[in-house]
Write an enzyme that holds these catalytic residues in place. Structure first.
Site, PDB file in Angstrom:
ATOM      1  N   TYR A 101      -7.350  -7.008   1.233  1.00 50.41           N
ATOM      2  CA  TYR A 101      -7.483  -5.677   0.615  1.00 50.41           C
ATOM      3  C   TYR A 101      -8.235  -4.653   1.471  1.00 50.41           C
ATOM      4  O   TYR A 101      -7.797  -3.491   1.572  1.00 50.41           O
ATOM      5  CB  TYR A 101      -8.056  -5.797  -0.810  1.00 50.41           C
ATOM      6  CG  TYR A 101      -6.960  -6.186  -1.765  1.00 50.41           C
ATOM      7  CD1 TYR A 101      -6.176  -5.220  -2.382  1.00 50.41           C
ATOM      8  CD2 TYR A 101      -6.643  -7.519  -1.988  1.00 50.41           C
ATOM      9  CE1 TYR A 101      -5.120  -5.574  -3.214  1.00 50.41           C
ATOM     10  CE2 TYR A 101      -5.591  -7.889  -2.797  1.00 50.41           C
ATOM     11  CZ  TYR A 101      -4.837  -6.915  -3.417  1.00 50.41           C
ATOM     12  OH  TYR A 101      -3.770  -7.262  -4.220  1.00 50.41           O
ATOM     13  N   GLU A 111      -4.747 -11.362  -9.657  1.00 52.09           N
ATOM     14  CA  GLU A 111      -4.102 -12.347  -8.775  1.00 52.09           C
ATOM     15  C   GLU A 111      -4.851 -13.682  -8.803  1.00 52.09           C
ATOM     16  O   GLU A 111      -4.229 -14.746  -8.840  1.00 52.09           O
ATOM     17  CB  GLU A 111      -3.974 -11.783  -7.351  1.00 52.09           C
ATOM     18  CG  GLU A 111      -2.836 -10.761  -7.288  1.00 52.09           C
ATOM     19  CD  GLU A 111      -2.947  -9.713  -6.183  1.00 52.09           C
ATOM     20  OE1 GLU A 111      -3.657  -9.955  -5.186  1.00 52.09           O
ATOM     21  OE2 GLU A 111      -2.324  -8.642  -6.327  1.00 52.09           O
TER      22      GLU A 111
HETATM   23  C1  HEM Z   1      -4.296  -1.538  -4.118  1.00 50.29           C
HETATM   24  C2  HEM Z   1      -3.566  -1.950  -3.124  1.00 50.29           C
HETATM   25  C3  HEM Z   1      -2.089  -2.263  -3.199  1.00 50.29           C
HETATM   26  C4  HEM Z   1      -1.076  -1.654  -3.879  1.00 50.29           C
HETATM   27  C5  HEM Z   1      -1.153  -0.431  -4.795  1.00 50.29           C
HETATM   28  C6  HEM Z   1       0.137  -2.372  -3.595  1.00 50.29           C
HETATM   29  C7  HEM Z   1       1.383  -2.072  -4.109  1.00 50.29           C
HETATM   30  C8  HEM Z   1       2.525  -2.786  -3.885  1.00 50.29           C
HETATM   31  C9  HEM Z   1       3.809  -2.518  -4.491  1.00 50.29           C
HETATM   32  C10 HEM Z   1       4.105  -1.394  -5.452  1.00 50.29           C
HETATM   33  C11 HEM Z   1       4.671  -3.445  -4.054  1.00 50.29           C
HETATM   34  C12 HEM Z   1       6.153  -3.595  -4.463  1.00 50.29           C
HETATM   35  C13 HEM Z   1       6.157  -4.508  -5.654  1.00 50.29           C
HETATM   36  C14 HEM Z   1       7.529  -4.941  -6.123  1.00 50.29           C
HETATM   37  O1  HEM Z   1       8.488  -4.922  -5.360  1.00 50.29           O
HETATM   38  O2  HEM Z   1       7.635  -5.322  -7.306  1.00 50.29           O
HETATM   39  C15 HEM Z   1       3.957  -4.312  -3.165  1.00 50.29           C
HETATM   40  C16 HEM Z   1       4.525  -5.360  -2.491  1.00 50.29           C
HETATM   41  C17 HEM Z   1       3.885  -6.019  -1.487  1.00 50.29           C
HETATM   42  N1  HEM Z   1       2.548  -5.939  -1.163  1.00 50.29           N
HETATM   43 FE1  HEM Z   1       1.185  -4.728  -1.981  1.00 50.29          FE
HETATM   44  N2  HEM Z   1      -0.149  -3.398  -2.744  1.00 50.29           N
HETATM   45  C18 HEM Z   1      -1.494  -3.366  -2.471  1.00 50.29           C
HETATM   46  C19 HEM Z   1      -2.186  -4.237  -1.658  1.00 50.29           C
HETATM   47  C20 HEM Z   1      -1.611  -5.160  -0.843  1.00 50.29           C
HETATM   48  C21 HEM Z   1      -2.307  -5.999   0.114  1.00 50.29           C
HETATM   49  C22 HEM Z   1      -3.801  -6.008   0.330  1.00 50.29           C
HETATM   50  C23 HEM Z   1      -1.368  -6.739   0.745  1.00 50.29           C
HETATM   51  C24 HEM Z   1      -1.578  -7.758   1.862  1.00 50.29           C
HETATM   52  C25 HEM Z   1      -1.793  -7.424   3.090  1.00 50.29           C
HETATM   53  C26 HEM Z   1      -0.076  -6.410   0.176  1.00 50.29           C
HETATM   54  C27 HEM Z   1       1.126  -6.990   0.528  1.00 50.29           C
HETATM   55  C28 HEM Z   1       2.327  -6.769  -0.109  1.00 50.29           C
HETATM   56  C29 HEM Z   1       3.568  -7.421   0.260  1.00 50.29           C
HETATM   57  C30 HEM Z   1       3.761  -8.425   1.394  1.00 50.29           C
HETATM   58  C31 HEM Z   1       4.556  -6.947  -0.607  1.00 50.29           C
HETATM   59  C32 HEM Z   1       6.039  -7.270  -0.600  1.00 50.29           C
HETATM   60  C33 HEM Z   1       6.663  -6.408   0.455  1.00 50.29           C
HETATM   61  C34 HEM Z   1       8.138  -6.563   0.616  1.00 50.29           C
HETATM   62  O3  HEM Z   1       8.858  -7.068  -0.276  1.00 50.29           O
HETATM   63  O4  HEM Z   1       8.599  -6.136   1.680  1.00 50.29           O
HETATM   64  N3  HEM Z   1      -0.266  -5.463  -0.775  1.00 50.29           N
HETATM   65  N4  HEM Z   1       2.651  -3.904  -3.084  1.00 50.29           N
END
Ligand code: HEM
Ligand SMILES: Cc1cc2nc3c(=O)[nH]c(=O)nc-3n(C[C@H](O)[C@H](O)[C@H](O)COP(=O)(O)OP(=O)(O)OC[C@H]3O[C@@H](n4cnc5c(N)ncnc54)[C@H](O)[C@@H]3O)c2cc1C
Length: 400
Positions: free
Chosen positions: A96, A138
């Site tokens: 994060y 999580e």
């Molecule tokens: C407050 C912080 C964060 C927000 C608002 C956020 C938001 C999101 C959203 C909206 C999605 C798409 C969800 C879906 O498809 O249903 C997503 C996917 C993802 N997030 Fe986050 N995220 C955050 C933090 C993080 C962190 C810290 C990581 C790790 C480094 C991360 C890694 C990922 C990955 C790997 C995906 C899937 C990407 C893909 O399918 O290509 N996220 N996140």
């Protein structure tokens, strides 16, 4: 802990700027993050970056957060969905601060002189608050997945014990754990994350696949469609079809996902899908069949023709032996030797309204975005309330 009023005011006031520049911010964010933290390329899907779908999903989430920061209750279901998706990637608390740093830098860069210290401090605080919320939700998912019988935390090694061609495009893979112990049950509709490192790929790849059979405590089945050809050839779907063979070992994370069959004994169930979108519906159908319920269950599916249509005989057999279950089949482009379909052409729900417009029914649907938008539009037009509509997007989420 809660956010202070000043922070709420500033973040809400800057929400329209995010709506305007959201994707520019998230595009810069990912570029910077991957150049400074290239290890994260082993987590994120590079193709979703190329096509812009992930940037759009993140921009939408950040905007929703800013716009609703004074009423976070409205974001509960989005937080659940994202947290489940994150859990399938095994996102950890230490990730994060990395994302926060690059997101803040990208906001500062795109806003330029408008990004005062006051605004950046407010965003820093708001990001920290949201990050803590995700970390907590999580951790709850990880803990539950570990404590459930047959469960585990992180990844676990599984062997491919069967590989079955279901149609010209779809092949099923059956996995059993190497440790020989039981595997956790799941809610029909949920997915697993599979972790693979193809020889030709610089990075490890993680993909989600809906579990396509009912839970059985011993093994999992996924059914995968070959995606794209040539320039748009999908990395992992082709790798699974062409390279992953019997006895190969893969790593899986525990089942996750907030799209699942709601356990009710009083509501008919309508399962609607196009193409490979039928995988979560099969899990639901097989689970309902095992429960021996009397509820009406209608399985409405659309395929191109009999060559691409998977599991047709399986669903026909179930419908043939259970009076309460009916299959309705559309073929977009039937060939002369197609005979199983009830309708030719794209799925037209008005043609089957008398069978599926049922009082109290819950509707589950999955397929391409355009297909799901059509289904949702028609059902809402018939007066079906939002709480009875459930859908899954096979990719970065998009509200339809
Ligand atoms: C407050 C912080 C964060 C927000 C608002 C956020 C938001 C999101 C959203 C909206 C999605 C798409 C969800 C879906 O498809 O249903 C997503 C996917 C993802 N997030 Fe986050 N995220 C955050 C933090 C993080 C962190 C810290 C990581 C790790 C480094 C991360 C890694 C990922 C990955 C790997 C995906 C899937 C990407 C893909 O399918 O290509 N996220 N996140
Ligand atoms: C919750 C969930 C459940 C899922 N369940 C299933 C399931 O049961 N069965 C199943 O088959 N899939 C399922 N998927 C989809 C699956 O996770 C993968 O996204 C899919 O297999 C494609 O992965 P890939 O590595 O082959 O394609 P990627 O390389 O990740 O490419 C993603 C998509 O972009 C296209 N593409 C590639 N390059 C380009 C380009 N240059 N321009 C435009 N488009 C391009 C590809 O054809 C592909 O459609 C699910 C996804 C989610 C999120």
């Amino acid at each position: 802990m809660s956010l202070n009023e000043k922070t709420i005011g500033i973040v809400k006031a800057t929400a329209p700027v995010l709506a305007e520049h959201g994707e520019t911010i998230t595009r810069r964010f990912y570029l910077q993050m991957f150049s400074q933290n290239p290890e994260l390329l082993n987590i994120f899907n590079a193709t979703n970056q190329k096509t812009g779908r992930q940037q759009a999903a993140l921009a939408e989430a950040v905007y929703d957060y800013a716009a609703n920061i004074d009423n976070l209750g409205t974001l509960t279901s989005a937080v659940q969905r994202i947290a489940h998706k994150h859990a399938s990637f095994n996102i950890l608390p230490e990730h994060y601060p990395i994302v926060g740093k690059h997101l803040l830098e990208a906001i500062a860069h795109v806003l330029g002189e408008a990004a005062t210290d006051e605004i950046l401090d407010a965003w820093q605080e708001a990001y920290g608050f949201l990050a803590d919320l995700f970390i907590e939700v999580e951790e709850g998912i990880y803990r539950e997945n570990q404590q459930i019988s047959g469960g585990w935390r992180g990844t676990r090694e599984f062997k491919v014990v069967n590989k079955v061609k279901e149609s010209d495009l779809i092949t099923s893979f059956y996995f059993e754990p190497l440790d020989g112990l039981p595997v956790a049950d799941f809610l029909p509709g949920q997915y697993i994350g599979i972790y693979l490192h193809p020889d030709h790929s610089e990075h490890r790849c993680i993909r989600q696949y809906s579990l396509s059979d009912a839970p059985n405590g011993k093994s999992y089945r996924i059914s995968v469609k070959r995606e794209g050809e040539g320039e748009t050839r999908g990395i992992i779907s082709h790798y699974l079809h062409d390279n992953v063979q019997l006895d190969d070992v893969v790593e899986l994370c525990p089942p996750c996902g907030d799209f699942y069959l709601i356990d009710r004994s009083d509501a008919p169930v309508v399962l609607m899908s196009a193409g490979v979108g039928q995988t979560p519906m099969l899990s639901m159908l097989n689970s309902l069949t095992r429960k021996k319920t009397d509820l009406p269950i209608i399985f409405v599916h659309s395929a191109i023709n009999s060559r691409t249509h998977a599991f047709g005989q399986h669903v026909r057999d179930i419908a043939g032996t259970n009076d309460n279950i009916e299959q309705i089949l559309f073929y977009d482009e039937p060939t002369d030797d197609c005979s199983a379909h009830h309708y030719a052409g794209r799925m037209d729900l008005e043609l089957v309204r008398d069978k599926i417009d049922l009082p109290e029914a819950h509707y589950y649907f999955c397929g391409p975005l355009g297909y799901m938008a059509m289904v949702k539009g028609v059902l809402q037009g018939w007066g079906v309330t939002k709480d009875r509509l459930h859908y899954e997007v096979f990719g970065p989420h998009k509200d339809i």
